[in-house]
Scaffold this motif. Structure first.
Motif, PDB file in Angstrom:
ATOM      1  N   ALA A 249       0.826  -1.212   0.000  1.00  0.00           N
ATOM      2  CA  ALA A 249       0.000   0.000   0.000  1.00  0.00           C
ATOM      3  C   ALA A 249       0.854   1.252   0.000  1.00  0.00           C
ATOM      4  O   ALA A 249       0.593   2.207  -0.753  1.00  0.00           O
ATOM      5  CB  ALA A 249      -0.939  -0.009   1.203  1.00  0.00           C
ATOM      6  N   SER A 250       1.886   1.278   0.822  1.00  0.00           N
ATOM      7  CA  SER A 250       2.752   2.453   0.895  1.00  0.00           C
ATOM      8  C   SER A 250       3.465   2.695  -0.423  1.00  0.00           C
ATOM      9  O   SER A 250       3.520   3.828  -0.926  1.00  0.00           O
ATOM     10  CB  SER A 250       3.771   2.259   2.024  1.00  0.00           C
ATOM     11  OG  SER A 250       4.685   3.331   2.065  1.00  0.00           O
TER      12      SER A 250
ATOM     13  N   ASN B  33       0.779   3.723  -3.238  1.00  0.00           N
ATOM     14  CA  ASN B  33       0.140   5.019  -2.982  1.00  0.00           C
ATOM     15  C   ASN B  33       1.123   6.178  -3.034  1.00  0.00           C
ATOM     16  O   ASN B  33       0.738   7.310  -3.354  1.00  0.00           O
ATOM     17  CB  ASN B  33      -0.576   4.988  -1.623  1.00  0.00           C
ATOM     18  CG  ASN B  33      -1.775   4.058  -1.622  1.00  0.00           C
ATOM     19  OD1 ASN B  33      -2.250   3.647  -2.679  1.00  0.00           O
ATOM     20  ND2 ASN B  33      -2.262   3.701  -0.449  1.00  0.00           N
ATOM     21  N   ASN B  34       2.398   5.924  -2.741  1.00  0.00           N
ATOM     22  CA  ASN B  34       3.408   6.986  -2.806  1.00  0.00           C
ATOM     23  C   ASN B  34       3.978   7.164  -4.211  1.00  0.00           C
ATOM     24  O   ASN B  34       4.596   8.185  -4.507  1.00  0.00           O
ATOM     25  CB  ASN B  34       4.556   6.694  -1.830  1.00  0.00           C
ATOM     26  CG  ASN B  34       4.159   6.906  -0.385  1.00  0.00           C
ATOM     27  OD1 ASN B  34       3.347   7.781  -0.082  1.00  0.00           O
ATOM     28  ND2 ASN B  34       4.715   6.113   0.518  1.00  0.00           N
TER      29      ASN B  34
ATOM     30  N   ALA C 140      -0.740   8.869  -8.039  1.00  0.00           N
ATOM     31  CA  ALA C 140      -2.073   9.228  -7.547  1.00  0.00           C
ATOM     32  C   ALA C 140      -3.167   8.613  -8.417  1.00  0.00           C
ATOM     33  O   ALA C 140      -4.350   8.778  -8.123  1.00  0.00           O
ATOM     34  CB  ALA C 140      -2.221  10.752  -7.523  1.00  0.00           C
TER      35      ALA C 140
ATOM     36  N   ARG D   3      -4.937   3.662  -6.152  1.00  0.00           N
ATOM     37  CA  ARG D   3      -4.842   3.778  -4.705  1.00  0.00           C
ATOM     38  C   ARG D   3      -5.245   2.460  -4.053  1.00  0.00           C
ATOM     39  O   ARG D   3      -6.294   1.895  -4.362  1.00  0.00           O
ATOM     40  CB  ARG D   3      -5.765   4.902  -4.205  1.00  0.00           C
ATOM     41  CG  ARG D   3      -5.739   5.124  -2.693  1.00  0.00           C
ATOM     42  CD  ARG D   3      -6.483   6.400  -2.338  1.00  0.00           C
ATOM     43  NE  ARG D   3      -7.915   6.292  -2.577  1.00  0.00           N
ATOM     44  CZ  ARG D   3      -8.821   6.019  -1.630  1.00  0.00           C
ATOM     45  NH1 ARG D   3      -8.431   5.820  -0.389  1.00  0.00           N
ATOM     46  NH2 ARG D   3     -10.107   5.966  -1.926  1.00  0.00           N
ATOM     47  N   VAL D   4      -4.380   1.975  -3.163  1.00  0.00           N
ATOM     48  CA  VAL D   4      -4.697   0.779  -2.391  1.00  0.00           C
ATOM     49  C   VAL D   4      -5.484   1.223  -1.170  1.00  0.00           C
ATOM     50  O   VAL D   4      -5.006   2.027  -0.367  1.00  0.00           O
ATOM     51  CB  VAL D   4      -3.418   0.027  -1.967  1.00  0.00           C
ATOM     52  CG1 VAL D   4      -3.776  -1.206  -1.139  1.00  0.00           C
ATOM     53  CG2 VAL D   4      -2.598  -0.362  -3.185  1.00  0.00           C
TER      54      VAL D   4
ATOM     55  N   SER E 262      -7.269   1.132   2.479  1.00  0.00           N
ATOM     56  CA  SER E 262      -6.929   0.544   3.767  1.00  0.00           C
ATOM     57  C   SER E 262      -7.912  -0.582   4.066  1.00  0.00           C
ATOM     58  O   SER E 262      -9.074  -0.539   3.645  1.00  0.00           O
ATOM     59  CB  SER E 262      -6.968   1.594   4.873  1.00  0.00           C
ATOM     60  OG  SER E 262      -8.276   2.139   4.995  1.00  0.00           O
TER      61      SER E 262
ATOM     62  N   MET F  49      -7.678  -2.467  -4.704  1.00  0.00           N
ATOM     63  CA  MET F  49      -6.963  -1.352  -5.319  1.00  0.00           C
ATOM     64  C   MET F  49      -7.883  -0.577  -6.264  1.00  0.00           C
ATOM     65  O   MET F  49      -8.452  -1.139  -7.196  1.00  0.00           O
ATOM     66  CB  MET F  49      -5.733  -1.892  -6.072  1.00  0.00           C
ATOM     67  CG  MET F  49      -4.809  -0.841  -6.626  1.00  0.00           C
ATOM     68  SD  MET F  49      -3.188  -1.533  -7.092  1.00  0.00           S
ATOM     69  CE  MET F  49      -3.657  -2.647  -8.440  1.00  0.00           C
TER      70      MET F  49
ATOM     71  N   THR G  92       3.748  -0.030 -11.030  1.00  0.00           N
ATOM     72  CA  THR G  92       4.101   1.390 -11.061  1.00  0.00           C
ATOM     73  C   THR G  92       4.734   1.792 -12.384  1.00  0.00           C
ATOM     74  O   THR G  92       4.491   2.872 -12.890  1.00  0.00           O
ATOM     75  CB  THR G  92       5.043   1.746  -9.884  1.00  0.00           C
ATOM     76  OG1 THR G  92       6.195   0.884  -9.901  1.00  0.00           O
ATOM     77  CG2 THR G  92       4.315   1.586  -8.551  1.00  0.00           C
TER      78      THR G  92
END
Length: 414
Positions: free
Chosen positions: A327-328, A331-332, A335, A338-339, A341, A350, A407
């Motif tokens: 997730a980190s 998401n980093n 944009a 997005r995974v 929570s 996702m 990514t």
């Protein structure tokens, strides 16, 4: 395409944690695994040619606990694999002890029925407690069999969609009750919820149960993911443990298959406190010829429930780290996806709507451009279109490779 998974040699922080090596990468391509089967039945030739990394169906890439393998070896070396004699006392004791220890639920031995799997149980329950034309209530986006099996059996669906907000998904009691019709006979509860990872609060469960009791709807609780609560502030509450009235109007489906990666051994347990419901379900199982389970599955399940707890706790720590890392990183990095929570499951949900692709386009993009084989969100209902489900029950090296592939593809997508 990127390097194959069998070439991975990177190691995550969970290596040999508590004596269990979840970092080990095992080649499953020749093991007749549906997850790793690159066949024309599941993928097109173009998709197969992309050699996508399989992270879809809820099947982990970890070996089963060693006590399970040892018990199976002993049974095989005995050499006789004849008809099983049903659930032994030691087997039943292992199942009910697990429920008591992990969830504080006291299960009576006579409540237990066995089936080859939770999906088998769901189909049989639908047949036993509804008629063609009746409606079955579900909460999409939700497990595909909740959509497919009622329709396969001539029933219709009543939808009470979960509400998506910035904080994730939530249950709306007004939406829920409004979805119930005069001919709604069954509510299939997914607890914890697949694919969103919701862990239902006791308040939510009581509200659902009270509405169903008032409207004459039987609650069927699929609790196959009960052992995968990852948020230490949350706990799984068995629906039937809420009290006698809730137990009397419910059937609970459990199995060791997800917890210990034993799906191929075809063993599940159905817990039915209400004697009338239990006997009717037993009759339907007999009509269908599905009242017996795999003899080796029972051996594995008993060993897992008796000796597998330390393995499970270590595995949960490892999967929790996988979830947070994935997730980190995603998401980093962008944009555009997005995974979300989640509080449970080894499956991440996702949100890919930022890519601006239709559901078929998104599936093709992930398979052929990103080179990852994920479960398309549309599989879980129209509410899941634009989402993908990612299986993180795998070595960290696999997660890292997926991050690189996803990514890179998203960054280059225009």
């Amino acid at each position: 395409m990127n390097s194959p998974v069998t070439a991975f040699n990177r190691r995550g922080p969970g290596r040999a944690e508590k004596g269990f090596d979840f970092d080990e990468v095992i080649d499953r391509r020749s093991s007749n695994s549906v997850k790793w089967a690159f066949s024309g039945k599941l993928l097109t030739p173009e998709e197969c040619a992309a050699d996508p990394l399989p992270m879809w169906v809820a099947d982990m890439d970890f070996k089963a606990p060693q006590p399970v393998l040892d018990a199976l070896m002993d049974a095989v070396q005995h050499g006789i694999l004849g008809y099983p004699g049903g659930a032994s006392k030691s087997y039943v004791d292992a199942v009910i002890h697990w429920q008591a220890k992990r969830f504080g639920w006291d299960v009576s031995p006579e409540w237990l029925l066995q089936t080859p799997g939770v999906v088998t149980a769901l189909k049989t329950i639908i047949q036993a407690f509804s008629q063609p034309g009746d409606t079955i209530l579900i909460q999409p986006p939700v497990y595909a069999h909740f959509h497919d099996d009622p329709v396969l059996n001539g029933r219709r669906l009543a939808y009470a969609p979960l509400v998506l907000s910035d904080d994730g998904y939530r249950f709306d009691e007004h939406v829920f009750e409004a979805a119930i019709r005069d001919n709604t006979k069954i509510f299939i509860l997914c607890s914890p919820h697949n694919p969103t990872g919701n862990v239902w609060s006791e308040e939510d469960l009581r509200t659902m149960g009270e509405i169903c009791a008032r409207r004459g709807v039987l609650v069927v609780a699929d609790e196959i993911h009960e052992d995968f609560v990852l948020n230490p502030r949350k706990r799984h509450v068995p629906f039937a443990s809420l009290g006698e009235a809730f137990a009397h109007n419910s059937i609970t489906c459990t199995a060791p298959s997800k917890t210990f990666n034993l799906a191929g051994l075809q063993t599940a347990n159905v817990i039915v406190p209400n004697k009338r419901l239990r006997e009717e379900l037993r009759r339907q199982l007999e009509r269908n010829g599905s009242g017996q389970v795999n003899v080796l599955g029972m051996v594995a399940a008993e060993a897992a429930y008796t000796h597998g707890e330390s393995w499970l706790d270590a595995m949960l720590d490892y999967v929790r780290a996988n979830r947070d890392h994935f997730a980190s990183a995603i998401n980093n990095a962008t944009a555009r996806i997005r995974v979300l929570s989640s509080d449970s499951l080894y499956l991440s949900w996702m949100d890919c709507r930022g890519l601006g692709l239709t559901a078929p386009e998104l599936r093709t993009f992930m398979l052929t451009r990103a080179g990852v084989w994920l479960d398309p969100g549309s599989k879980f209902g129209v509410e899941g279109e634009g989402f993908m489900r990612v299986n993180l029950g795998c070595p960290r090296a696999t997660v890292d490779e997926a991050i690189i592939r996803i990514t890179s593809a998203v960054t280059s997508h225009s």
